[in-house]
Design a protein around this motif. Structure first.
Motif, PDB file in Angstrom:
ATOM      1  N   GLY A 161     -32.925 -55.394  18.784  1.00 24.27           N
ATOM      2  CA  GLY A 161     -32.380 -55.412  17.426  1.00 24.27           C
ATOM      3  C   GLY A 161     -33.081 -54.502  16.445  1.00 24.27           C
ATOM      4  O   GLY A 161     -32.749 -54.498  15.256  1.00 24.27           O
ATOM      5  N   THR A 189     -24.017 -56.399  15.369  1.00 20.47           N
ATOM      6  CA  THR A 189     -24.684 -56.036  14.114  1.00 20.47           C
ATOM      7  C   THR A 189     -24.883 -54.534  14.021  1.00 20.47           C
ATOM      8  O   THR A 189     -24.631 -53.916  12.976  1.00 20.47           O
ATOM      9  CB  THR A 189     -26.049 -56.741  14.004  1.00 20.47           C
ATOM     10  N   SER A 190     -25.320 -53.933  15.129  1.00 21.96           N
ATOM     11  CA  SER A 190     -25.550 -52.495  15.137  1.00 21.96           C
ATOM     12  C   SER A 190     -24.266 -51.728  14.892  1.00 21.96           C
ATOM     13  O   SER A 190     -24.237 -50.762  14.113  1.00 21.96           O
ATOM     14  CB  SER A 190     -26.172 -52.075  16.467  1.00 21.96           C
ATOM     15  N   SER A 226     -30.779 -52.121  14.631  1.00 21.83           N
ATOM     16  CA  SER A 226     -30.001 -52.767  13.570  1.00 21.83           C
ATOM     17  C   SER A 226     -30.822 -52.923  12.299  1.00 21.83           C
ATOM     18  O   SER A 226     -30.327 -52.698  11.189  1.00 21.83           O
ATOM     19  CB  SER A 226     -29.520 -54.142  14.046  1.00 21.83           C
ATOM     20  N   CYS A 248     -29.617 -60.174  13.815  1.00 21.24           N
ATOM     21  CA  CYS A 248     -29.901 -58.941  14.562  1.00 21.24           C
ATOM     22  C   CYS A 248     -30.372 -59.235  15.979  1.00 21.24           C
ATOM     23  O   CYS A 248     -30.106 -58.459  16.908  1.00 21.24           O
ATOM     24  CB  CYS A 248     -30.949 -58.112  13.829  1.00 21.24           C
ATOM     25  N   THR A 302     -31.087 -49.521  10.635  1.00 25.36           N
ATOM     26  CA  THR A 302     -29.831 -49.158   9.975  1.00 25.36           C
ATOM     27  C   THR A 302     -29.624 -49.974   8.711  1.00 25.36           C
ATOM     28  O   THR A 302     -29.176 -49.459   7.681  1.00 25.36           O
ATOM     29  CB  THR A 302     -28.645 -49.370  10.934  1.00 25.36           C
TER      30      THR A 302
END
Length: 666
Positions: A462, A34-35, A465, A27, A468
């Protein structure tokens, strides 16, 4: 200074740390990639499986209601004679602060205002009323049902079945000894990682609000990464100190202080704002919530296409967020709930925090909407998309704006600490297999790691991310929770069958013989010397005669003293695979009431204390007062309990209670 022995488990702690490090690095190094990937997965889940979140949460609520209002609700989270560890106020304060305290500060104004500005459906006639309803729905009974079911499962199996305070323990009725294998390890690693990232993201995003509040008050000149790191360091340092101090000293006191501050702040806003309107809105809002409860519970906007985006962005997101927090909050609630009955636990955890939250959201949310329409002329609704400063802008509309903002900042900081310190304790508990005496430096380790990863995610961008990822993991964990409910129901059924087995005791069937001796006993308040004489003249001879007879039949029985205090004696039949059979007698000290001491026509009492011989058994139950039994009646009482014990162990449905779980401890 000698370093205390580390208690981390090789099957959970080290794999969990490896997963934490790997995911954090990914992340931090590739935040955009990644996001994007996680957002795509999240969108697919929300689009195709949003209904599953609704059914899961609805099931949790209904399941809790069935337990609370059935005879299973009488079962206690612990031995039958156990008492609550904390006062009701301390208990509520701790579960409230750990559950969603910081969220109230962040969303107390922001969420109702957002629903007011952007309602679920464009056809809504009264957006302010519907905004209040939606906020009640997202923060009320349904949210606490998720936390309550997780906490109930953990507390029940830990305090009633004497298993470790770990999520894997809830699978015992389904897996038996396999809970100590790979499946159990994976479940606990999942809980550890989910708890860590949930707290890390909250800490990171909350620090942004603290920073914004300090800038708003002019204490800081700007929002910067350096200031945010300083805030994280300070909050983490206090949280570590609180966690090292323990639940009784650190977490309990901070939670009580924070709840008191929350009540004080809410009263200020209520009295300084449109008081009559807010109290009327609270009453109407609760009534509207009750009236719409069933529709809210199962609504998926299947027939309102215009509301599906709102539904997934708010309701589904909230259900996923609360489920992802369930391991952390559930473990902490379980840890502080020993001694409560299931009914008391469910009713209190669902209703008390929910009612407080309803009042809070009314005072802050409806208060902000009223001020926006009548005083600020749209200035607050214009900030609906900027929740970091919306709360402080709301306070600027009051006469005592600066003191209110300062109190709010203090509350945010303390809420951070109470969430972080309880999270540190939970993570260390998971990582150490719930060892009762872990070294203090392990709590400090988790606090430091939490601070470092939060700062790293803030710097690299990050945090989104991580958030999520946490939400994506909610659906599989929701399914695990569903399986845990099945295990709980199976265990409760076995528990009810076992404890519902009634037997007659010799003291209830006295035939009147030796009544002179019985009368002397009734008129005497036994002291320690009387108990010792009772043990030596009746209990020990009964145990000795019975053990000799058992030995003739190939069964070894042992007489032991001092296992339940100095004044105790027990007959033990040892086993390898099941709980040992134990029939013990211990002296229970009881106070003699002043009414009886002061009365003339009553037996004389030499002191205000008396000692009663009470039986205890293999499963932790305290039995009966046997002070009036003779040797033969005591032997008969032991044999009745032994017959009951063998009957239970031989019954497949009831035997689960007596299987020895010590070998499953990590």
């Amino acid at each position: 200074m000698k370093l205390e022995k580390i208690t981390f488990t090789s099957t959970v702690a080290y794999p969990g740390l490896a997963v934490l490090a790997a995911l954090s690095l990914v992340c931090a190094i590739f935040p955009d990639w990644t996001s994007g990937m996680l957002t795509t997965i999240q969108a697919a889940i929300y689009k195709n499986l949003s209904w599953s979140y609704i059914l899961l949460v609805s099931f949790f609520f209904i399941f809790l209601m069935v337990l609370a209002f059935s005879k299973l609700g009488n079962i206690r989270l612990g031995a039958d004679n156990s008492a609550p560890q904390y006062s009701f106020f301390s208990w509520i304060a701790m579960l409230f602060a750990a559950g969603m305290g910081i969220g109230l500060m962040y969303f107390g104004v922001a969420e109702p205002m957002s629903h007011y500005v952007n309602p679920a459906l464009p056809t809504i006639v009264n957006p302010a009323k519907e905004a209040q309803l939606a906020t009640f729905f997202h923060w009320g009974i349904h949210a606490w049902s998720i936390f309550a079911i997780m906490g109930l499962i953990l507390a029940y199996f830990s305090f009633r079945y004497k298993l470790p305070l770990a999520i894997r323990s809830g699978l015992y009725p389904l897996l038996g000894e396999r809970i100590n294998g790979r499946i159990g390890n994976v479940v606990d690693i999942f809980a550890l990682v989910s708890t860590f990232f949930g707290i890390a993201t909250s800490l990171g995003f909350g620090v942004v609000q603290l920073n914004a509040g300090l800038v708003h008050l002019g204490i800081l000149h700007e929002s910067s990464f350096l200031f945010q790191c300083m805030i994280i360091t300070l909050v983490s340092g206090v949280a570590i100190g609180s966690a090292v101090a323990g639940v009784n000293k650190g977490v309990k006191r901070l939670s009580e202080i924070n709840l008191a501050m929350a009540v004080l702040l809410m009263i200020f806003v209520l009295l300084l704002g449109p008081t009559n309107f807010l109290l009327s809105a609270f009453s109407e809002g609760v009534g509207y919530y009750i009236n719409q409860f069933a529709d809210l519970t199962f609504n998926t906007f299947a027939f309102e296409k215009d509301g599906r985006g709102w539904f997934t962005n708010w309701t589904v997101m909230y259900w996923a967020w609360w489920i992802s927090w369930a391991p952390f909050v559930g473990l902490f609630i379980a840890r502080i709930s020993k001694g409560r009955t299931i009914r008391e636990y469910i009713v209190a955890v669902l209703l008390v925090p929910s009612l407080f939250i309803f009042l809070w959201m009314t005072v802050f949310g409806n208060g902000a909407i009223w001020i926006d329409k009548n005083v600020a002329h749209g200035a607050l609704s214009a900030l609906a998309g900027n929740p970091d400063v919306l709360l402080f802008s709301f306070f600027e509309q009051f006469p005592l704006a600066t003191p209110l903002c300062v109190l709010a900042l203090l509350m945010i900081a303390v809420f951070f600490v109470t969430s972080a310190d309880s999270g540190i304790l939970v993570m260390n508990s998971i990582a150490s297999g719930n060892q009762p005496h872990s070294p203090k430096w392990q709590n400090a380790f988790w606090g430091i790691l939490l601070a470092l990863i939060s700062m790293a995610m803030l710097y690299a961008g990050g945090l989104g991310s991580l958030q999520t990822m946490t939400l994506v993991s909610a659906l599989p964990f929701g399914i695990i929770m569903l399986i845990l409910c099945v295990g709980l129901l199976k265990a409760l059924r076995a528990d009810n069958l076992y404890h519902g087995t009634k037997i007659p005791y010799g003291s209830r069937n006295w035939d009147g013989s030796h009544w002179h001796e019985r009368l002397d006993q009734i008129l005497t308040f036994a002291q320690k010397t009387d108990i010792l004489r009772f043990f030596n003249e009746k209990v020990r001879p009964a145990f000795t005669e019975l053990s000799e007879e058992l030995a003739k039949r190939g069964i070894a029985a042992e007489i032991r003293t001092g296992k339940r205090g100095k004044l105790s004696i027990e007959l033990l039949i040892a086993h390898d695979q099941i709980w040992n059979f134990r029939y013990g007698v211990t002296a229970e000290k009881r106070s003699i009431s002043d009414y009886l001491i002061d009365e003339d026509n009553t037996p004389d009492a030499n002191s205000n204390q008396q000692y009663i011989p009470i039986t205890y058994y293999s499963d932790g139950r305290m039995g009966n007062d046997i002070q009036y039994l003779n040797k033969e009646e005591i032997i008969a009482d032991v044999l009745r309990e032994y017959e009951r014990y063998l009957s239970v162990v031989s019954d497949e449905e009831k035997a689960m209670m007596f299987v020895d779980k010590e070998k499953y401890r990590l």
